[in-house]
Design an enzyme around this catalytic site. Structure first.
Site, PDB file in Angstrom:
ATOM      1  CD  GLU A 187      47.961  23.960  -3.752  1.00 55.21           C
ATOM      2  OE1 GLU A 187      47.651  25.110  -3.416  1.00 55.21           O
ATOM      3  OE2 GLU A 187      47.852  22.990  -2.996  1.00 55.21           O
ATOM      4  CB  CYS A 216      55.234  16.486  -3.898  1.00 48.82           C
ATOM      5  SG  CYS A 216      53.553  15.955  -3.534  1.00 48.82           S
ATOM      6  CB  CYS A 269      40.932  14.183  -4.616  1.00 47.67           C
ATOM      7  SG  CYS A 269      40.911  12.371  -4.450  1.00 47.67           S
ATOM      8  CB  CYS A 271      40.577  10.724   2.561  1.00 44.91           C
ATOM      9  SG  CYS A 271      40.793   9.452   1.310  1.00 44.91           S
ATOM     10  CB  CYS A 286      42.862  14.313   2.573  1.00 49.05           C
ATOM     11  SG  CYS A 286      43.620  14.952   1.072  1.00 49.05           S
ATOM     12  N   GLY A 288      44.897  14.788  -5.735  1.00 50.09           N
ATOM     13  CA  GLY A 288      44.232  13.798  -6.580  1.00 50.09           C
ATOM     14  C   GLY A 288      44.675  12.367  -6.373  1.00 50.09           C
ATOM     15  CD  GLU A 289      44.173   7.119  -5.934  1.00 49.35           C
ATOM     16  OE1 GLU A 289      44.505   7.440  -4.772  1.00 49.35           O
ATOM     17  OE2 GLU A 289      44.809   6.285  -6.604  1.00 49.35           O
ATOM     18  CB  SER A 307      51.090   7.986  -2.961  1.00 45.27           C
ATOM     19  OG  SER A 307      50.232   7.809  -1.864  1.00 45.27           O
ATOM     20  CB  SER A 363      47.110   6.283   1.568  1.00 39.82           C
ATOM     21  OG  SER A 363      47.980   7.042   0.790  1.00 39.82           O
ATOM     22  CG  LEU A 364      46.654   0.059   5.315  1.00 41.35           C
ATOM     23  CD1 LEU A 364      46.233  -0.611   4.026  1.00 41.35           C
ATOM     24  CD2 LEU A 364      47.461  -0.910   6.173  1.00 41.35           C
ATOM     25  CG  HIS A 365      45.951   6.565   6.204  1.00 43.67           C
ATOM     26  ND1 HIS A 365      47.320   6.723   6.223  1.00 43.67           N
ATOM     27  CD2 HIS A 365      45.528   7.251   5.112  1.00 43.67           C
ATOM     28  CE1 HIS A 365      47.691   7.479   5.205  1.00 43.67           C
ATOM     29  NE2 HIS A 365      46.630   7.801   4.518  1.00 43.67           N
ATOM     30  CG  ASN A 373      51.192  17.662   7.549  1.00 43.70           C
ATOM     31  OD1 ASN A 373      52.039  17.920   8.389  1.00 43.70           O
ATOM     32  ND2 ASN A 373      51.414  16.856   6.531  1.00 43.70           N
ATOM     33  CB  CYS A 398      51.275  14.718   3.241  1.00 46.02           C
ATOM     34  SG  CYS A 398      52.651  13.923   2.519  1.00 46.02           S
TER      35      CYS A 398
HETATM   36  N1  SAH Z   1      45.465  10.108  -3.475  1.00 46.05           N
HETATM   37  C1  SAH Z   1      46.714   9.521  -3.201  1.00 46.05           C
HETATM   38  C2  SAH Z   1      47.877  10.468  -3.332  1.00 46.05           C
HETATM   39  C3  SAH Z   1      47.684  11.862  -2.821  1.00 46.05           C
HETATM   40  S1  SAH Z   1      47.544  12.015  -1.078  1.00 46.05           S
HETATM   41  C4  SAH Z   1      46.689   8.882  -1.813  1.00 46.05           C
HETATM   42  O1  SAH Z   1      45.730   9.081  -1.083  1.00 46.05           O
HETATM   43  O2  SAH Z   1      47.618   8.149  -1.516  1.00 46.05           O
HETATM   44  C5  SAH Z   1      49.239  11.809  -0.578  1.00 46.05           C
HETATM   45  C6  SAH Z   1      49.423  11.350   0.849  1.00 46.05           C
HETATM   46  O3  SAH Z   1      49.061  12.378   1.787  1.00 46.05           O
HETATM   47  C7  SAH Z   1      48.579  10.157   1.207  1.00 46.05           C
HETATM   48  O4  SAH Z   1      49.333   9.181   1.893  1.00 46.05           O
HETATM   49  C8  SAH Z   1      47.540  10.751   2.115  1.00 46.05           C
HETATM   50  O5  SAH Z   1      46.967   9.819   2.954  1.00 46.05           O
HETATM   51  C9  SAH Z   1      48.356  11.780   2.847  1.00 46.05           C
HETATM   52  N2  SAH Z   1      47.562  12.770   3.565  1.00 46.05           N
HETATM   53  C10 SAH Z   1      46.339  13.232   3.245  1.00 46.05           C
HETATM   54  N3  SAH Z   1      45.929  14.127   4.168  1.00 46.05           N
HETATM   55  C11 SAH Z   1      46.918  14.245   5.070  1.00 46.05           C
HETATM   56  C12 SAH Z   1      47.112  15.038   6.228  1.00 46.05           C
HETATM   57  N4  SAH Z   1      46.199  15.918   6.617  1.00 46.05           N
HETATM   58  N5  SAH Z   1      48.260  14.904   6.921  1.00 46.05           N
HETATM   59  C13 SAH Z   1      49.216  14.053   6.502  1.00 46.05           C
HETATM   60  N6  SAH Z   1      49.108  13.294   5.400  1.00 46.05           N
HETATM   61  C14 SAH Z   1      47.972  13.381   4.693  1.00 46.05           C
HETATM   62 FE1  SF4 Z   2      42.126  11.963  -2.510  1.00 45.12          FE
HETATM   63 FE2  SF4 Z   2      44.420  10.936  -1.547  1.00 45.12          FE
HETATM   64 FE3  SF4 Z   2      43.254  13.067  -0.358  1.00 45.12          FE
HETATM   65 FE4  SF4 Z   2      42.108  10.665  -0.194  1.00 45.12          FE
HETATM   66  S1  SF4 Z   2      44.108  11.258   0.647  1.00 45.12           S
HETATM   67  S2  SF4 Z   2      41.057  12.582  -0.657  1.00 45.12           S
HETATM   68  S3  SF4 Z   2      42.569   9.811  -2.177  1.00 45.12           S
HETATM   69  S4  SF4 Z   2      44.113  13.001  -2.411  1.00 45.12           S
END
Ligand code: SAH
Ligand code: SF4
Length: 350
Positions: A92, A105, A112, A116, A119, A163-164, A195, A218-220, A294, A337
């Site tokens: 996508e 994007c 992936c 996480c 996600c 994906g990463e 990212s 992506s620290l979180h 989200n 996201c």
């Molecule tokens: N794998 C990479 C890039 C893809 S994810 C990464 O993790 O950075 C892109 C962004 O979306 C990241 O910052 C991720 O943490 C964020 N993300 C993932 N799930 C989300 C969600 N449910 N709500 C908001 N942001 C989210």
């Molecule tokens: Fe993969 Fe990024 Fe989603 Fe984590 S947040 S599962 S690294 S796409």
């Protein structure tokens, strides 16, 4: 035997092939211009190349491209593209128009492997990496739509789809190089943001490549044990090592890294979290993007209250940090996201 994807061939290897087959070396340059500048999507599109050479290419190479499978439009103008590959994999991309920009994007993998917990893509599991050509195709395909629909070209690219990217570093940086090279797309690298979830080895490699692109991480959570609960890959990439990697990235590129922080209600949005985050950011020049969570079915988190989010941001600002609170776009079509999960709504068979 499976034929090699022709767009995986560098200019030197393509030149060698062409010379070996009795044609002129400069044809390699012309062919690469067709691929990476004019966005050719089939052997037939290589208009000024002799037929005999095209036949040799067809005999020896494949030319797999992504096609658009579906476009879903959000009420806020955001458009989510489901792409389908030659081997019928779905991935996508999203176009996000705003007053001054059109941001694309894009994805780097089908699914992936990093899982996480918050996600949707992570819950899908991993299928395969996208090729450089497939990463590039997303831009070519979305560009036509952007020009038609928004009457503006894509101005910014964020590598934040499925994906990463640092797990598919070669293809990903190959596509980036084609996008920023003055002889191909000539985009400013400052308008491209990659990212990562924070894979240290990849951050070092990227820093050494000096592409000039922006890096977001992506620290979180700035608390190691809590981060590990959200992001399994955090165990092998602890915060102390991420700090070193980000310092190195800054040293090499002189760029301010973006810290992405999705606020999860009662999970990472309390005073201890803003305090530890401010502490983490002290030693590296950063800007912080606070991202709204989200929701996706089956994911057991919810977004923080507006008041909590405002307090969290205000605390960071009081520590002289640059903070951006990012509003979600395209939520009604699962284009925001973390909502990209390759679910299709179109009823036809793939
Ligand atoms: N794998 C990479 C890039 C893809 S994810 C990464 O993790 O950075 C892109 C962004 O979306 C990241 O910052 C991720 O943490 C964020 N993300 C993932 N799930 C989300 C969600 N449910 N709500 C908001 N942001 C989210
Ligand atoms: Fe993969 Fe990024 Fe989603 Fe984590 S947040 S599962 S690294 S796409």
């Amino acid at each position: 035997m499976k034929k090699i994807d022709i767009r995986n061939l560098g200019i030197e290897d393509l030149t060698k092939f062409i010379e070996k087959n009795g044609d002129k070396a400069f044809r390699a340059k012309q062919i690469h211009e067709w691929f990476w500048n004019k966005g050719a999507r089939s052997f037939d599109a290589l208009k000024n190349i002799p037929k005999s050479l095209i036949e040799k290419l067809i005999e020896n190479f494949s030319f797999p491209v992504l096609e658009i499978h579906e476009i879903q439009k959000s009420t806020d103008g955001t458009a989510k593209f489901t792409f389908i590959s030659e081997d019928k994999k779905l991935t996508e991309g999203v176009l996000i128009p705003s007053l001054k920009r059109v941001t694309a994007c894009i994805s780097t993998q089908v699914g992936c492997p990093l899982g996480c917990k918050f996600c949707a893509t992570g819950q899908l599991g991993f299928d395969r990496n996208l090729s450089a050509g497939e990463i590039f195709d997303q831009i070519t395909l979305m560009q036509s739509y952007a020009l038609e629909t928004y009457e503006n070209p894509i101005s910014n690219i964020v590598i934040m789809g499925m994906g990463e990217p640092l797990l598919n570093l070669d293809a990903c940086t190959d596509a980036i190089q084609k996008l920023i090279s003055p002889i191909y797309k000539g985009m400013s690298p400052k308008r491209i943001t990659l990212s990562t979830v924070g894979l240290c080895d990849g951050i070092y490699t990227l820093a050494d490549m000096q592409l000039g692109i922006e890096l977001a991480i992506s620290l979180h959570s700035a608390i190691q044990s809590e981060r590990e609960r959200l992001i399994p890959a955090a165990k092998l990439n602890p915060l102390s090592e991420i700090t070193d990697a980000l310092k190195y990235y800054h040293q090499k590129t002189d760029q301010r890294v973006t810290i992405e922080y999705v606020l999860l209600k009662d999970v990472n949005d309390q005073a201890i979290h803003s305090r530890t985050l401010a502490e983490f950011c002290k030693s590296i020049p950063v800007k912080i993007n606070i991202i709204e969570f989200n929701p996706t079915e089956g994911i057991p988190y919810s977004k923080s209250d507006d008041k909590v989010r405002a307090e969290f941001a205000a605390f960071l600002e009081s520590k002289n940090l640059i903070v951006n609170v990012r509003k979600s776009r395209g939520k009604d079509i699962a284009a925001a996201c973390g909502q990209l999960a390759g679910k299709i709504t179109k009823s036809d068979e793939i």
